[in-house]
Structures are given as C-alpha cells and as structure tokens.
Write an enzyme that holds these catalytic residues in place. Structure first.
Site, PDB file in Angstrom:
ATOM      1  N   ASP A   1      73.809  40.946 -14.393  1.00  0.00           N
ATOM      2  CA  ASP A   1      73.622  39.716 -13.790  1.00  0.00           C
ATOM      3  C   ASP A   1      73.645  40.217 -12.253  1.00  0.00           C
ATOM      4  O   ASP A   1      73.254  41.157 -12.201  1.00  0.00           O
ATOM      5  CB  ASP A   1      74.953  38.701 -13.918  1.00  0.00           C
ATOM      6  CG  ASP A   1      74.219  37.208 -13.854  1.00  0.00           C
ATOM      7  OD1 ASP A   1      74.132  37.113 -12.586  1.00  0.00           O
ATOM      8  OD2 ASP A   1      74.270  36.582 -14.871  1.00  0.00           O
TER       9      ASP A   1
ATOM     10  N   HIS B   1      70.178  41.246 -11.838  1.00  0.00           N
ATOM     11  CA  HIS B   1      69.430  40.076 -11.190  1.00  0.00           C
ATOM     12  C   HIS B   1      69.240  40.054  -9.781  1.00  0.00           C
ATOM     13  O   HIS B   1      68.758  39.018  -9.055  1.00  0.00           O
ATOM     14  CB  HIS B   1      70.219  38.576 -11.638  1.00  0.00           C
ATOM     15  CG  HIS B   1      70.355  38.458 -13.071  1.00  0.00           C
ATOM     16  ND1 HIS B   1      70.866  37.146 -13.713  1.00  0.00           N
ATOM     17  CD2 HIS B   1      69.982  39.111 -14.068  1.00  0.00           C
ATOM     18  CE1 HIS B   1      70.825  37.186 -14.936  1.00  0.00           C
ATOM     19  NE2 HIS B   1      70.079  38.234 -15.110  1.00  0.00           N
TER      20      HIS B   1
END
Length: 391
Positions: free
Chosen positions: A297, A320
């Site tokens: 993430d 991310h």
C-alpha cells in the site's frame, strides 16, 4: 573505544573508555559513561542483550599476528558492536541502567511466549530513576502477543532491538483483545528505538483472510492490528530497524509531535493489503527520512490534522506511492499543512504523490502540494469531489 569493568564497594558498573593501544587494559575515569547493572544480576557481567555475546573482559585481548585481522566476530556483528558502542555507550558521563528481556525470564527461541518478560522489562526500565537501555538480544527471536505499554516514564528510555520481536501468526490469538493493536505505546516522551533488529508482524494469515485477497465468502472485513503504534508521544525516534510483514500498517503515529523515523527498512509483499509503511494521524513536526519502503500500500500516508511533515530521501516501491488522505470522511474538516516531499525515488508504484478526499458538499475541492525532484515530478494536484465517494 574500549569497555572497562569497574567496581566500587557496593556497585559493579561498566564504562566505555578511549585509550591508546599501548594501555593493556581500560580503566574508568570520572568522565566515562557508566552502566549500572540491575539488581537481578547474580554475577558481574555486561548484559548479553546489548551486543549479543558481549561479556566483561577479564584480560586484554591478544594482539593478532602481523598481517592478519582478528576474526572473533563475524563482520556484520563486529560492525554492529562498534556502531552501538560509539552511539549508545559513549554519549556522556550519565549512568544508565542496562536491562534485557533475558533478565526477566525471556527465552527468545521464537516459540515460547515472551510477552510477560517484555512487559516486566518495560515496567522496570520505565520506572528507573536513571536512564535505561532496554535491549532485545541479537541472535534471538522473542514471540510477543499483543501488548500495551504506557508512560510516562521517569527518564528517557532507549529500546535497543538487536534481535527480533515476532507476532503470533494466527489471528485467533487476538480473541478477547483489541484487534487493532499489537505493539502499542502510549504517552511516552523521549523514547528512542534502534538497534538494527527486526519487528515482524507475521501478517500472512491476516492478509489471506481479507476480502481483498479471498474472493469467495466467507472473508474478513474487520479491523487488523497496526504493527507498531505510538499514540500521544513526544520526541519519539525510530531508527535503523526493519519492520516487516505487518498485519496492517507497519509504523503508526497518532497525536504525536517531534517524530523521527529514519534509516528504516519496511517490507511486505506487493499484494499484502493495506500494509502502509509509515502512517501519520493528527501528528506534527515529523521527519521521515532515508528509508527503504516496499509494501502493498502507501509508502507514507497521512490523515487527520497533520502539519510540518518532511518526507525526504525515500526509496518507495512497489506500493501505492505517497498519500495525503483520505480527507473529509463523514463531512469532517481536515487540515494537512506544510508537507514537503523531497528527493524521493518511486519505482513500480501505482501513484506518485497524491491527495485523496471523500465526497464533499461543494462542487470542487482544491488541494495543492509541492515536491522536489521525485520521480513523478508532481507539483500541483487538483481534486474534484462528486457523488461517487472517495477519490
């Protein structure tokens, strides 16, 4: 830099001493940094936790033959010893109490439950009237169930993780406990965490049960633990350790100020859900620098009211990217101010630097950020809210 063991009528202590090579044995002087052994020790010794196999010298070490290098320690351990000695032992003339998990019954075999030893060692270190170094010995793995460690402590505390702290693998072990906490530290000022060791969240079974991984019911939609979570702490520093396989976020700061997170290695598989590297919530005066973050993430994320945040020299990816938000959930007002992202390398990330918001009442929500020399060369981002919800 040499270690010396010294005695008085009532106390055995250790100090570090800088002496010429011609002096066969170091001695303690009035300017030396002294380490008082805890009363639990039954014989004079330097706690094994600080450098693993370090014990007080009873004689000067033999000089190696010319042209050959002494090899009593593996090179990585030798380097760790030298750095730890230089940084932690010789900072001044103040006495410090030295404690290890082994002193309180810790086993460190990666199987036994060492939670109570950790809790008892923390309590002793936190209550010490002298500055304490709480050491997790090198070469050992301590299995720690969910714990909540509270301040305030009497003096600044050093948590030296040279070995490994490992979470239980099964989510069932959280039955009857707060499912959002594993290593939770509240209200501690001046805490520093270092030592070159590892904090392992053992998150594989948590990931496998989530609906993001498991596409057929039943799957888990509930909360997962934040691996290491500091709340309401001031002047906290986390440096030079590895955080891996977090159940969810690896390192979280909530309502903290004066934070330093640097020289960290934060790693989890690219498909591990919601395993943010460093997460900030309502925190200020934060420096996140010189880190390698590779997770499933965000490498760095921040929500709530965060201000004066510096993110610099980060190697990020896969993951991310770097995220501000999501902001404005449930029509709340969030203020994220003075965030600087500088000299970051983002590789194989789904985003660069982004700002995320929830649905807003007005037609347009405008946010801006500035970053220097990151891969995506992002200068300004404009977000538009509509009825579809999160952005």
């Amino acid at each position: 830099m040499l270690l010396a063991r010294c005695r008085t009528a009532a106390t055995t202590y250790y100090c570090c001493h800088s002496a010429p090579a011609a002096i066969p044995r170091p001695v303690c002087s009035s300017s030396s940094t002294r380490f008082v052994l805890p009363s639990s020790h039954t014989r004079p010794r330097l706690s094994r936790g600080l450098f693993g196999a370090c014990a007080p010298a009873t004689a000067a070490p033999a000089k190696p033959p010319a042209g050959r290098m002494a090899a009593s320690l593996p090179l990585p351990l030798a380097v760790a010893v030298v750095l730890a000695a230089a940084l932690l032992l010789c900072g001044g003339a103040e006495a410090r109490v030295l404690l290890t998990l082994d002193d309180f019954g810790g086993v460190g075999d990666g199987i036994a439950n060492d939670t109570q030893a950790f809790v008892d060692a923390w309590a002793a270190a936190c209550a010490s009237s002298e500055q304490a170094v709480l050491a997790v010995p090198v070469g050992k793995a301590y299995r720690i169930w969910p714990v909540q460690l509270f301040g305030p402590c009497k003096r600044k505390l050093k948590l030296l993780i040279s070995g490994a702290i490992v979470a239980p693998a099964s989510p069932d072990e959280w039955a009857g406990r707060d499912p959002m906490k594993w290593l939770y530290i509240y209200g501690v000022d001046g805490l520093s965490v270092s030592g070159g060791g590892t904090i392992d969240g053992s998150g594989q079974q948590w990931w496998a049960s989530t609906c993001k991984r498991k596409k057929t019911p039943p799957c888990y939609l509930g909360p997962r633990p934040k691996a290491v979570h500091f709340e309401a702490c001031r002047g906290v520093s986390v440096q030079g350790v590895t955080l891996q396989n977090g159940q969810q976020f690896h390192l979280t700061f909530t309502r903290c100020t004066g934070v330093k997170a640097s020289f960290l290695r934060v790693i989890a598989p690219a498909d591990s859900p919601n395993t943010d590297g460093v997460h900030l919530n309502d925190s200020s005066h934060v420096q996140i620098t010189d880190n390698l973050i590779s997770t499933g993430d965000d490498c760095v994320s921040m929500v709530g009211n965060c201000s004066d945040v510096r993110v610099k020299d980060i190697s990020c990816g896969p993951g991310h990217g770097i995220s501000i938000g999501s902001l404005g959930k449930n029509r709340t007002t969030d203020m994220v101010e003075n965030v600087r992202v500088d000299t970051c390398l983002l590789t194989n990330t789904t985003n660069g630097v982004r700002i995320k918001s929830w649905q807003v009442n007005t037609d347009t929500a405008v946010c801006s950020t500035h970053s220097d020399r990151n891969k995506n060369n992002l200068v300004r981002t404009t977000l538009t809210g509509d009825s579809s919800g999160q952005h």
